[in-house]
Design a protein around this motif. Structure first.
Motif, PDB file in Angstrom:
ATOM      1  N   ALA A  62       0.821  -1.205   0.000  1.00 16.54           N
ATOM      2  CA  ALA A  62       0.000   0.000   0.000  1.00 16.54           C
ATOM      3  C   ALA A  62       0.860   1.261   0.000  1.00 16.54           C
ATOM      4  O   ALA A  62       1.891   1.328   0.674  1.00 16.54           O
ATOM      5  CB  ALA A  62      -0.932   0.009   1.194  1.00 16.54           C
ATOM      6  N   ILE A  63       0.421   2.252  -0.759  1.00 22.12           N
ATOM      7  CA  ILE A  63       1.032   3.584  -0.745  1.00 22.12           C
ATOM      8  C   ILE A  63       0.151   4.443   0.170  1.00 22.12           C
ATOM      9  O   ILE A  63      -0.987   4.751  -0.168  1.00 22.12           O
ATOM     10  CB  ILE A  63       1.094   4.198  -2.144  1.00 22.12           C
ATOM     11  CG1 ILE A  63       1.864   3.277  -3.099  1.00 22.12           C
ATOM     12  CG2 ILE A  63       1.756   5.580  -2.093  1.00 22.12           C
ATOM     13  CD1 ILE A  63       1.699   3.655  -4.566  1.00 22.12           C
ATOM     14  N   ILE A  64       0.675   4.798   1.335  1.00 19.04           N
ATOM     15  CA  ILE A  64      -0.107   5.481   2.363  1.00 19.04           C
ATOM     16  C   ILE A  64      -0.001   6.990   2.194  1.00 19.04           C
ATOM     17  O   ILE A  64       1.084   7.518   1.922  1.00 19.04           O
ATOM     18  CB  ILE A  64       0.382   5.056   3.759  1.00 19.04           C
ATOM     19  CG1 ILE A  64       0.317   3.536   3.901  1.00 19.04           C
ATOM     20  CG2 ILE A  64      -0.432   5.741   4.853  1.00 19.04           C
ATOM     21  CD1 ILE A  64       1.063   3.008   5.109  1.00 19.04           C
ATOM     22  N   SER A  65      -1.097   7.673   2.385  1.00 19.47           N
ATOM     23  CA  SER A  65      -1.082   9.128   2.238  1.00 19.47           C
ATOM     24  C   SER A  65      -0.110   9.764   3.230  1.00 19.47           C
ATOM     25  O   SER A  65      -0.150   9.460   4.424  1.00 19.47           O
ATOM     26  CB  SER A  65      -2.483   9.696   2.467  1.00 19.47           C
ATOM     27  OG  SER A  65      -2.452  11.118   2.378  1.00 19.47           O
ATOM     28  N   PRO A  66       0.756  10.666   2.765  1.00 26.39           N
ATOM     29  CA  PRO A  66       1.699  11.332   3.664  1.00 26.39           C
ATOM     30  C   PRO A  66       1.091  12.523   4.394  1.00 26.39           C
ATOM     31  O   PRO A  66       1.719  13.085   5.290  1.00 26.39           O
ATOM     32  CB  PRO A  66       2.809  11.794   2.711  1.00 26.39           C
ATOM     33  CG  PRO A  66       2.099  12.041   1.422  1.00 26.39           C
ATOM     34  CD  PRO A  66       1.003  11.002   1.358  1.00 26.39           C
ATOM     35  N   ALA A  67      -0.120  12.937   4.001  1.00 27.94           N
ATOM     36  CA  ALA A  67      -0.699  14.148   4.576  1.00 27.94           C
ATOM     37  C   ALA A  67      -2.215  14.079   4.622  1.00 27.94           C
ATOM     38  O   ALA A  67      -2.840  13.364   3.843  1.00 27.94           O
ATOM     39  CB  ALA A  67      -0.266  15.376   3.760  1.00 27.94           C
ATOM     40  N   ASP A  68      -2.794  14.822   5.556  1.00 23.90           N
ATOM     41  CA  ASP A  68      -4.230  15.069   5.557  1.00 23.90           C
ATOM     42  C   ASP A  68      -4.515  16.189   4.561  1.00 23.90           C
ATOM     43  O   ASP A  68      -3.693  17.094   4.378  1.00 23.90           O
ATOM     44  CB  ASP A  68      -4.688  15.546   6.937  1.00 23.90           C
ATOM     45  CG  ASP A  68      -4.859  14.403   7.925  1.00 23.90           C
ATOM     46  OD1 ASP A  68      -4.044  13.470   7.883  1.00 23.90           O
ATOM     47  OD2 ASP A  68      -5.795  14.468   8.737  1.00 23.90           O
ATOM     48  N   VAL A 101       0.718  16.889  10.713  1.00 20.55           N
ATOM     49  CA  VAL A 101       1.787  15.909  10.899  1.00 20.55           C
ATOM     50  C   VAL A 101       1.871  15.053   9.647  1.00 20.55           C
ATOM     51  O   VAL A 101       0.864  14.532   9.171  1.00 20.55           O
ATOM     52  CB  VAL A 101       1.527  15.025  12.135  1.00 20.55           C
ATOM     53  CG1 VAL A 101       2.583  13.944  12.249  1.00 20.55           C
ATOM     54  CG2 VAL A 101       1.487  15.881  13.398  1.00 20.55           C
ATOM     55  N   ASN A 102       3.080  14.919   9.094  1.00 23.25           N
ATOM     56  CA  ASN A 102       3.283  14.148   7.867  1.00 23.25           C
ATOM     57  C   ASN A 102       3.815  12.752   8.176  1.00 23.25           C
ATOM     58  O   ASN A 102       4.561  12.568   9.138  1.00 23.25           O
ATOM     59  CB  ASN A 102       4.257  14.877   6.940  1.00 23.25           C
ATOM     60  CG  ASN A 102       3.791  16.265   6.569  1.00 23.25           C
ATOM     61  OD1 ASN A 102       4.564  17.209   6.585  1.00 23.25           O
ATOM     62  ND2 ASN A 102       2.511  16.411   6.260  1.00 23.25           N
ATOM     63  N   ARG A 103       3.427  11.787   7.325  1.00 24.39           N
ATOM     64  CA  ARG A 103       3.781  10.386   7.567  1.00 24.39           C
ATOM     65  C   ARG A 103       4.408   9.744   6.322  1.00 24.39           C
ATOM     66  O   ARG A 103       4.141  10.158   5.200  1.00 24.39           O
ATOM     67  CB  ARG A 103       2.545   9.602   8.013  1.00 24.39           C
ATOM     68  CG  ARG A 103       2.017  10.073   9.381  1.00 24.39           C
ATOM     69  CD  ARG A 103       0.734   9.361   9.755  1.00 24.39           C
ATOM     70  NE  ARG A 103       0.233   9.786  11.059  1.00 24.39           N
ATOM     71  CZ  ARG A 103       0.423   9.135  12.203  1.00 24.39           C
ATOM     72  NH1 ARG A 103       1.120   7.998  12.196  1.00 24.39           N
ATOM     73  NH2 ARG A 103      -0.068   9.585  13.334  1.00 24.39           N
ATOM     74  N   VAL A 104       5.204   8.718   6.568  1.00 21.83           N
ATOM     75  CA  VAL A 104       5.940   8.021   5.507  1.00 21.83           C
ATOM     76  C   VAL A 104       4.977   7.192   4.657  1.00 21.83           C
ATOM     77  O   VAL A 104       4.197   6.402   5.196  1.00 21.83           O
ATOM     78  CB  VAL A 104       7.021   7.110   6.123  1.00 21.83           C
ATOM     79  CG1 VAL A 104       7.720   6.286   5.042  1.00 21.83           C
ATOM     80  CG2 VAL A 104       8.027   7.933   6.920  1.00 21.83           C
ATOM     81  N   PRO A 105       5.016   7.334   3.320  1.00 22.02           N
ATOM     82  CA  PRO A 105       4.104   6.577   2.458  1.00 22.02           C
ATOM     83  C   PRO A 105       4.392   5.078   2.390  1.00 22.02           C
ATOM     84  O   PRO A 105       3.469   4.274   2.330  1.00 22.02           O
ATOM     85  CB  PRO A 105       4.298   7.218   1.080  1.00 22.02           C
ATOM     86  CG  PRO A 105       4.836   8.586   1.365  1.00 22.02           C
ATOM     87  CD  PRO A 105       5.707   8.401   2.578  1.00 22.02           C
ATOM     88  N   MET A 106       5.686   4.698   2.366  1.00 18.32           N
ATOM     89  CA  MET A 106       6.050   3.287   2.270  1.00 18.32           C
ATOM     90  C   MET A 106       7.342   3.039   3.033  1.00 18.32           C
ATOM     91  O   MET A 106       8.231   3.893   3.055  1.00 18.32           O
ATOM     92  CB  MET A 106       6.244   2.870   0.798  1.00 18.32           C
ATOM     93  CG  MET A 106       4.969   2.787  -0.011  1.00 18.32           C
ATOM     94  SD  MET A 106       5.271   2.228  -1.716  1.00 18.32           S
ATOM     95  CE  MET A 106       6.035   3.703  -2.415  1.00 18.32           C
ATOM     96  N   THR A 148       9.886   9.770  -3.896  1.00 20.47           N
ATOM     97  CA  THR A 148      10.226  11.016  -3.204  1.00 20.47           C
ATOM     98  C   THR A 148       8.967  11.654  -2.637  1.00 20.47           C
ATOM     99  O   THR A 148       7.953  11.753  -3.327  1.00 20.47           O
ATOM    100  CB  THR A 148      10.917  12.011  -4.156  1.00 20.47           C
ATOM    101  OG1 THR A 148      12.106  11.418  -4.691  1.00 20.47           O
ATOM    102  CG2 THR A 148      11.294  13.292  -3.421  1.00 20.47           C
ATOM    103  N   VAL A 149       9.039  12.071  -1.380  1.00 18.52           N
ATOM    104  CA  VAL A 149       7.949  12.798  -0.746  1.00 18.52           C
ATOM    105  C   VAL A 149       8.474  14.187  -0.393  1.00 18.52           C
ATOM    106  O   VAL A 149       9.561  14.319   0.176  1.00 18.52           O
ATOM    107  CB  VAL A 149       7.403  12.049   0.491  1.00 18.52           C
ATOM    108  CG1 VAL A 149       8.480  11.778   1.512  1.00 18.52           C
ATOM    109  CG2 VAL A 149       6.245  12.808   1.114  1.00 18.52           C
ATOM    110  N   VAL A 150       7.714  15.225  -0.775  1.00 18.49           N
ATOM    111  CA  VAL A 150       8.186  16.609  -0.658  1.00 18.49           C
ATOM    112  C   VAL A 150       7.243  17.425   0.209  1.00 18.49           C
ATOM    113  O   VAL A 150       6.051  17.548  -0.087  1.00 18.49           O
ATOM    114  CB  VAL A 150       8.306  17.274  -2.049  1.00 18.49           C
ATOM    115  CG1 VAL A 150       8.886  18.688  -1.915  1.00 18.49           C
ATOM    116  CG2 VAL A 150       9.181  16.430  -2.975  1.00 18.49           C
ATOM    117  N   GLN A 151       7.781  17.994   1.282  1.00 21.20           N
ATOM    118  CA  GLN A 151       7.035  18.955   2.095  1.00 21.20           C
ATOM    119  C   GLN A 151       7.247  20.337   1.475  1.00 21.20           C
ATOM    120  O   GLN A 151       8.379  20.801   1.347  1.00 21.20           O
ATOM    121  CB  GLN A 151       7.545  18.962   3.533  1.00 21.20           C
ATOM    122  CG  GLN A 151       7.373  17.662   4.287  1.00 21.20           C
ATOM    123  CD  GLN A 151       8.113  17.707   5.607  1.00 21.20           C
ATOM    124  OE1 GLN A 151       9.340  17.726   5.632  1.00 21.20           O
ATOM    125  NE2 GLN A 151       7.375  17.731   6.707  1.00 21.20           N
TER     126      GLN A 151
END
Length: 222
Positions: A62-68, A101-106, A148-151
């Motif tokens: 699963a690719i989990i959402s990094p943000a609300d 709060v941001n979270r890791v997708p994988m 890559t996940v970018v804030q």
């Protein structure tokens, strides 16, 4: 049965203490209007920095959402900043009322952390991607898939907090940072990822599944 408590992100504690102290001072001198305003401010700060418990999906693919927030973009792009490849990009916009709060997708290993200073245009505008301050994590999964996940900072988001460091082993759904106050998170995935969300959908960090990657699927590292 006891209900789970909603914790608060530690980065919000100074703001909460300041607004709470101001409320107390105004109350002691008997200034009613400032007391009410400070109470509202304290309540908002507590709400903004809330860090609720999330139930992370157990599916390893699963690719989990990094943000609300709200998905504002799902499209293929030529990524010239992080991978020099054509990738699938998902952008999630967080307003001031979303959990930040941001979270890791994988699950994977952090290969690289890039913090780039920049401007503070509205995060839902195209020029924000090119000019705004950002922090990018490039992560490789155990199967060899790189993403890559970018804030991305926004118009009033002047502070990106990232706890992850190069070489860290991170788990899907794990908290890795936050952004103050209102902003956006971009996720760059290989084209082989099976995306399940569309523009306009609301998502929750650590819970919503954005898509899937096939077991054993990887890509050439850059």
């Amino acid at each position: 049965m006891q209900q789970p408590k909603i914790p608060v992100a530690s980065e919000g504690v100074p703001f909460i203490l300041f607004s709470g102290f101001a409320t107390l001072v105004f109350a002691l001198v008997g200034w009613t209007l400032p007391v009410l305003l400070c109470l509202l401010l304290t309540a908002f700060v507590l709400y903004f920095f809330r860090d609720p418990i999330r139930v992370v999906p157990a599916d390893p693919g699963a690719i989990i959402s990094p943000a609300d927030g709200k998905v504002i973009q799902v499209r293929e792009v030529d990524d010239h900043r992080f991978s020099q490849q054509r990738l699938m990009k998902i952008s999630i916009f967080m307003n001031v009322f979303n959990v930040h709060v941001n979270r890791v997708p994988m699950t994977g290993t952090v290969n690289r952390v890039i913090l780039s200073p920049g401007a503070f245009y509205a995060a839902d505008k195209d020029k924000a991607e090119l000019h705004n301050e950002y922090c990018a994590l490039t992560i490789t999964t155990p199967a060899g898939l790189q993403y890559t996940v970018v804030q991305l900072a926004g118009l009033i988001a002047r502070r990106i907090v990232c706890w992850a460091e190069q070489g860290d082993q991170v788990a899907g759904g794990q908290k890795f940072g936050l952004i103050r106050f209102g902003s956006r998170v971009d996720l760059y995935l290989p084209l082989t990822a099976q995306i399940r969300v569309r523009t306009g959908e609301k998502v929750r960090a650590g819970e919503t599944i954005l898509g899937f990657v096939a077991e054993g699927q990887g890509q050439e590292k850059t």
